[in-house]
Design a protein around this motif. Structure first.
Motif, PDB file in Angstrom:
ATOM      1  N   ALA A  58       2.824   7.824  -1.710  1.00  0.00           N
ATOM      2  CA  ALA A  58       2.296   9.142  -2.080  1.00  0.00           C
ATOM      3  C   ALA A  58       0.812   9.262  -1.732  1.00  0.00           C
ATOM      4  CB  ALA A  58       2.500   9.404  -3.564  1.00  0.00           C
ATOM      5  N   LEU A  59       0.121   8.134  -1.701  1.00  0.00           N
ATOM      6  CA  LEU A  59      -1.301   8.127  -1.335  1.00  0.00           C
ATOM      7  C   LEU A  59      -1.501   8.131   0.178  1.00  0.00           C
ATOM      8  CD1 LEU A  59      -2.439   5.492  -3.966  1.00  0.00           C
ATOM      9  CD2 LEU A  59      -2.956   7.946  -4.001  1.00  0.00           C
ATOM     10  N   LYS A  60      -0.386   8.107   0.918  1.00  0.00           N
ATOM     11  CA  LYS A  60      -0.396   8.121   2.386  1.00  0.00           C
ATOM     12  C   LYS A  60      -1.154   6.926   2.962  1.00  0.00           C
ATOM     13  CE  LYS A  60       0.056  13.150   2.837  1.00  0.00           C
ATOM     14  NZ  LYS A  60       1.246  13.266   2.193  1.00  0.00           N
ATOM     15  N   ILE A  61      -0.955   5.762   2.333  1.00  0.00           N
ATOM     16  CA  ILE A  61      -1.564   4.535   2.826  1.00  0.00           C
ATOM     17  C   ILE A  61      -0.714   4.055   4.000  1.00  0.00           C
ATOM     18  CG2 ILE A  61      -2.161   2.162   2.237  1.00  0.00           C
ATOM     19  CD1 ILE A  61      -2.698   3.173  -0.598  1.00  0.00           C
ATOM     20  N   PRO A  62      -1.330   3.792   5.151  1.00  0.00           N
ATOM     21  CA  PRO A  62      -0.553   3.461   6.351  1.00  0.00           C
ATOM     22  C   PRO A  62       0.153   2.107   6.266  1.00  0.00           C
ATOM     23  CG  PRO A  62      -2.901   3.254   6.784  1.00  0.00           C
ATOM     24  CD  PRO A  62      -2.760   3.831   5.403  1.00  0.00           C
ATOM     25  N   VAL A  63       1.376   2.088   6.726  1.00  0.00           N
ATOM     26  CA  VAL A  63       2.184   0.868   6.790  1.00  0.00           C
ATOM     27  C   VAL A  63       1.735   0.068   8.012  1.00  0.00           C
ATOM     28  CG1 VAL A  63       4.537   0.016   7.126  1.00  0.00           C
ATOM     29  CG2 VAL A  63       4.122   1.979   5.642  1.00  0.00           C
ATOM     30  N   PRO A  84       5.705   1.055   0.500  1.00  0.00           N
ATOM     31  CA  PRO A  84       5.194   2.352   0.045  1.00  0.00           C
ATOM     32  C   PRO A  84       5.749   2.785  -1.310  1.00  0.00           C
ATOM     33  CG  PRO A  84       5.750   2.457   2.370  1.00  0.00           C
ATOM     34  CD  PRO A  84       6.257   1.137   1.854  1.00  0.00           C
ATOM     35  N   ALA A  85       6.898   2.249  -1.726  1.00  0.00           N
ATOM     36  CA  ALA A  85       7.511   2.642  -3.002  1.00  0.00           C
ATOM     37  C   ALA A  85       6.820   2.004  -4.204  1.00  0.00           C
ATOM     38  CB  ALA A  85       8.984   2.262  -3.008  1.00  0.00           C
ATOM     39  N   HIS A  86       6.001   0.994  -3.997  1.00  0.00           N
ATOM     40  CA  HIS A  86       5.331   0.334  -5.129  1.00  0.00           C
ATOM     41  C   HIS A  86       4.250   1.242  -5.720  1.00  0.00           C
ATOM     42  CE1 HIS A  86       7.073  -3.462  -3.570  1.00  0.00           C
ATOM     43  NE2 HIS A  86       7.105  -3.737  -4.868  1.00  0.00           N
ATOM     44  N   SER A  87       4.166   1.237  -7.033  1.00  0.00           N
ATOM     45  CA  SER A  87       3.169   2.044  -7.741  1.00  0.00           C
ATOM     46  C   SER A  87       1.939   1.193  -8.054  1.00  0.00           C
ATOM     47  CB  SER A  87       3.759   2.579  -9.046  1.00  0.00           C
ATOM     48  OG  SER A  87       3.991   1.506  -9.946  1.00  0.00           O
ATOM     49  N   ALA A  88       0.884   1.843  -8.512  1.00  0.00           N
ATOM     50  CA  ALA A  88      -0.337   1.131  -8.884  1.00  0.00           C
ATOM     51  C   ALA A  88      -0.059   0.133 -10.007  1.00  0.00           C
ATOM     52  CB  ALA A  88      -1.416   2.132  -9.315  1.00  0.00           C
ATOM     53  N   SER A  89       0.819   0.483 -10.943  1.00  0.00           N
ATOM     54  CA  SER A  89       1.144  -0.461 -12.017  1.00  0.00           C
ATOM     55  C   SER A  89       1.959  -1.641 -11.489  1.00  0.00           C
ATOM     56  CB  SER A  89       1.859   0.231 -13.177  1.00  0.00           C
ATOM     57  OG  SER A  89       3.054   0.815 -12.746  1.00  0.00           O
ATOM     58  N   ASP A  90       2.821  -1.413 -10.485  1.00  0.00           N
ATOM     59  CA  ASP A  90       3.544  -2.519  -9.841  1.00  0.00           C
ATOM     60  C   ASP A  90       2.559  -3.480  -9.181  1.00  0.00           C
ATOM     61  OD1 ASP A  90       6.026  -1.332 -10.487  1.00  0.00           O
ATOM     62  OD2 ASP A  90       6.161  -0.322  -8.528  1.00  0.00           O
ATOM     63  N   VAL A  91       1.565  -2.920  -8.509  1.00  0.00           N
ATOM     64  CA  VAL A  91       0.547  -3.739  -7.837  1.00  0.00           C
ATOM     65  C   VAL A  91      -0.212  -4.567  -8.870  1.00  0.00           C
ATOM     66  CG1 VAL A  91      -1.594  -3.681  -6.488  1.00  0.00           C
ATOM     67  CG2 VAL A  91       0.319  -2.171  -5.869  1.00  0.00           C
TER      68      VAL A  91
END
Length: 136
Positions: free
Chosen positions: A91-96, A44-51
């Motif tokens: 932050a986007l609340k994407i489920p783990v 969850p800590a990864h950002s869109a730029s990390d992805v």
């Protein structure tokens, strides 16, 4: 298949550790315009730029169409909106532990976000003239 470890740098696990180590990860199934897909794992800590950087560094061999020269042009689309680079998956609340589909496109710039006033006008159907004049 690439996966991220508990640190900020994604790693590639062995096949036997994929199921056990990815329970606490977000599975992102990225879909290209060509229809090709590939699943990557992140915290969850990864950002869109990390992805985007990780996808560029781990570009799937079967993604031969529309290759890119830099990670800076890779953009994620989630729920119909472009993600800005600093938006984290948490932050986007994407489920783990579940798979989430996002689109991955090549685009130099992002569209400017609408102001709140513009969004409320578009939702209500109001169209105000900003440069109006009255002829008497």
């Amino acid at each position: 298949m690439a996966a991220s470890s508990s640190s900020s740098a994604p790693t590639t696990p062995t096949k036997s550790s994929v199921n056990a180590s990815n329970k606490d990860k977000i599975a992102l199934k990225l879909m290209r315009v060509s229809g090709q897909t590939h699943t990557f794992y992140f915290t969850p800590a990864h950002s869109a730029s990390d992805v985007a950087k990780h996808v560029f560094d781990s570009w799937p061999e079967n993604w031969t169409e529309d290759t890119v020269n830099t990670h800076a042009v890779l953009r994620l689309i989630y729920q119909g909106r472009f993600l800005h680079g600093n938006a984290t998956l948490g932050a986007l609340k994407i489920p783990v532990g579940k798979t989430t589909v996002m689109h991955l496109v090549s685009r130099e710039t992002l569209p400017e976000p609408h102001s709140q006033d513009q969004q409320s006008q578009e939702k209500s159907g109001e169209r105000r003239c900003r440069l109006c004049c009255a002829i008497l």
